[in-house]
Design a protein around this motif. Structure first.
Motif, mmCIF file in Angstrom:
data_model
loop_
_atom_site.group_PDB
_atom_site.id
_atom_site.type_symbol
_atom_site.label_atom_id
_atom_site.label_comp_id
_atom_site.label_asym_id
_atom_site.label_seq_id
_atom_site.Cartn_x
_atom_site.Cartn_y
_atom_site.Cartn_z
ATOM 1 N N GLU A 90 34.261 26.468 68.621
ATOM 2 C CA GLU A 90 35.304 26.105 69.574
ATOM 3 C C GLU A 90 36.657 26.675 69.148
ATOM 4 O OE1 GLU A 90 36.618 24.818 73.051
ATOM 5 O OE2 GLU A 90 34.532 24.544 72.436
ATOM 6 N N THR A 91 36.907 26.671 67.864
ATOM 7 C CA THR A 91 38.188 27.149 67.336
ATOM 8 C C THR A 91 38.236 28.665 67.188
ATOM 9 O OG1 THR A 91 38.456 25.091 66.105
ATOM 10 C CG2 THR A 91 39.798 26.951 65.394
ATOM 11 N N TRP A 92 37.160 29.288 66.744
ATOM 12 C CA TRP A 92 37.217 30.663 66.307
ATOM 13 C C TRP A 92 36.450 31.694 67.145
ATOM 14 C CZ3 TRP A 92 40.925 31.576 63.024
ATOM 15 C CH2 TRP A 92 41.361 30.531 62.199
ATOM 16 N N VAL A 93 35.523 31.273 67.941
ATOM 17 C CA VAL A 93 34.690 32.244 68.666
ATOM 18 C C VAL A 93 35.252 32.474 70.063
ATOM 19 C CG1 VAL A 93 32.384 32.695 69.593
ATOM 20 C CG2 VAL A 93 32.640 31.622 67.354
ATOM 21 N N GLU A 94 35.394 33.757 70.402
ATOM 22 C CA GLU A 94 35.838 34.124 71.740
ATOM 23 C C GLU A 94 34.678 34.781 72.474
ATOM 24 O OE1 GLU A 94 39.508 36.213 71.962
ATOM 25 O OE2 GLU A 94 40.384 35.073 70.314
ATOM 26 N N ILE A 95 34.573 34.461 73.746
ATOM 27 C CA ILE A 95 33.508 35.007 74.585
ATOM 28 C C ILE A 95 34.046 36.243 75.311
ATOM 29 C CG2 ILE A 95 31.921 34.546 76.502
ATOM 30 C CD1 ILE A 95 31.395 32.797 74.046
ATOM 31 N N ASP A 96 33.314 37.349 75.196
ATOM 32 C CA ASP A 96 33.683 38.549 75.947
ATOM 33 C C ASP A 96 33.300 38.357 77.400
ATOM 34 O OD1 ASP A 96 34.497 39.756 73.590
ATOM 35 O OD2 ASP A 96 32.515 40.629 73.221
#
Length: 106
Positions: A99-105
């Protein structure tokens, strides 16, 4: 094949959890409790053949329990064992980290 310097138990645990779909299957069973095969299959959009193999693997590792109910038609439910339920804090922390660190392309 060379062995890493990591603890063999840690290495085995990472191997189990990192196998494709295992984490999602465990997550689904943690969130929703005991479920039938078709519910798991539709919940994570996995093919039946692959789900069957992963459930067998997790059952062999003592993480998932397969319970057959002698009804007509036969009902089979999958649930987490004590060993599987012990993964809850691990999965919860991975969720927080994602939730804090992963970004969805997109």
């Amino acid at each position: 094949m060379s062995h890493s310097c990591l603890c063999p138990k840690f290495e085995k645990a990472m191997e189990i959890l990192s196998k494709r779909w295992n984490g999602l299957i465990i997550h689904q069973l943690l969130q929703e409790g005991p479920q039938r095969f078709c519910t798991i299959e539709s919940g994570i959009s996995i093919s039946g053949r692959l789900l069957s193999q992963r459930l067998k693997d997790l059952e062999r590792e003592g993480i998932v329990n397969r319970e057959v109910f002698p009804e007509t038609p036969v009902r089979i439910e999958y649930s987490l064992t004590e060993k599987g339920l012990a993964l809850k804090p691990v999965i919860t922390e991975i969720e927080k980290w994602a939730e804090t660190w992963v970004e969805i392309d997109e």
